[in-house]
Design an enzyme around this catalytic site. Sequence first.
Site, PDB file in Angstrom:
ATOM      1  N   HIS A  43       3.896 -31.650  34.576  1.00 31.94           N
ATOM      2  CA  HIS A  43       3.796 -30.193  34.754  1.00 31.94           C
ATOM      3  C   HIS A  43       2.336 -29.791  34.518  1.00 31.94           C
ATOM      4  O   HIS A  43       1.980 -29.328  33.437  1.00 31.94           O
ATOM      5  CB  HIS A  43       4.721 -29.472  33.773  1.00 31.94           C
ATOM      6  CG  HIS A  43       4.851 -28.002  34.028  1.00 31.94           C
ATOM      7  ND1 HIS A  43       6.049 -27.325  33.876  1.00 31.94           N
ATOM      8  CD2 HIS A  43       3.951 -27.071  34.421  1.00 31.94           C
ATOM      9  CE1 HIS A  43       5.861 -26.050  34.152  1.00 31.94           C
ATOM     10  NE2 HIS A  43       4.591 -25.874  34.483  1.00 31.94           N
ATOM     11  N   GLU A  70       6.212 -30.319  38.483  1.00 33.37           N
ATOM     12  CA  GLU A  70       6.620 -28.961  38.153  1.00 33.37           C
ATOM     13  C   GLU A  70       5.400 -28.062  38.082  1.00 33.37           C
ATOM     14  O   GLU A  70       4.305 -28.516  37.744  1.00 33.37           O
ATOM     15  CB  GLU A  70       7.313 -28.917  36.788  1.00 33.37           C
ATOM     16  CG  GLU A  70       8.550 -29.768  36.667  1.00 33.37           C
ATOM     17  CD  GLU A  70       9.153 -29.684  35.278  1.00 33.37           C
ATOM     18  OE1 GLU A  70      10.316 -30.085  35.133  1.00 33.37           O
ATOM     19  OE2 GLU A  70       8.458 -29.240  34.331  1.00 33.37           O
ATOM     20  N   HIS A 191      14.681 -28.678  29.513  1.00 32.09           N
ATOM     21  CA  HIS A 191      13.998 -27.904  28.481  1.00 32.09           C
ATOM     22  C   HIS A 191      14.813 -27.940  27.188  1.00 32.09           C
ATOM     23  O   HIS A 191      15.887 -27.364  27.091  1.00 32.09           O
ATOM     24  CB  HIS A 191      13.747 -26.443  28.874  1.00 32.09           C
ATOM     25  CG  HIS A 191      12.595 -25.840  28.118  1.00 32.09           C
ATOM     26  ND1 HIS A 191      11.309 -25.840  28.595  1.00 32.09           N
ATOM     27  CD2 HIS A 191      12.537 -25.258  26.899  1.00 32.09           C
ATOM     28  CE1 HIS A 191      10.499 -25.262  27.718  1.00 32.09           C
ATOM     29  NE2 HIS A 191      11.228 -24.910  26.675  1.00 32.09           N
TER      30      HIS A 191
END
Length: 239
Positions: A43, A70, A191
Amino acid sequence: MTKLSVNINKIATLRNSRGGNVPNVLSTALACERFGAEGITVHPRPDERHIRYQDVYDLKAEISTEFNIEGNCQEQKFIDLVLANKPTQVTLVPDALGQITSNHGWDTIKHRDYLKEMVQLFQEQGIRVSIFVDPDEEMVEAAAETGTDRVELYTEAYAAKYGFDKEEAITPYFKAAKVAQQVGLGLNAGHDLDSNNLRYFNEHIPGLLEVSIGHALIADALYWGLEETIKRYLAALKA
């Protein structure tokens, strides 16, 4: 079996804290693959405080499992990075500039037309698209109207409630997963999933294809070692 994609941002954070190239991000990713991980997630953020843009090119050239990038598609630099590397999957996350970590999903109703444009842009290059959403049935249903391949359920709320009431924690995610099935969307999640709450989540979410886990997995590896940690997470996903 639900696939495990290991997010290696924290390895890059540790490297950057000292300078140099220890620990090596690419070597860690390749080790994760050897130990059984079915994907690698990164990410990158505009300030490159963990994953650097060059890391993405280095990883793309070497890893053999699924590659998931991401990030915030409202940043042109992110769009260019994804199109240049053509990962297996791009996950669209509505991060604000300078945000420490992701803390909400897209409003797929309000931003439907914009997301539809982004989905089409990446899909035309053969990249699978997943949209990061809260466990909200309306948001999942509206995501289907963008043409996306998958949605990723933001699981922080589940993780926060899991220790107090597992059934209450999982309920909105189960409902959102059922809607995803009804509208033909693939389902990812991520997450704050960890070694304590992952098995229960996997057992109760229908159609779950992939989880992306970084912070907790890397933290556990400090105690158990990376190979043993990946082994335990994979075992939780075999239920």
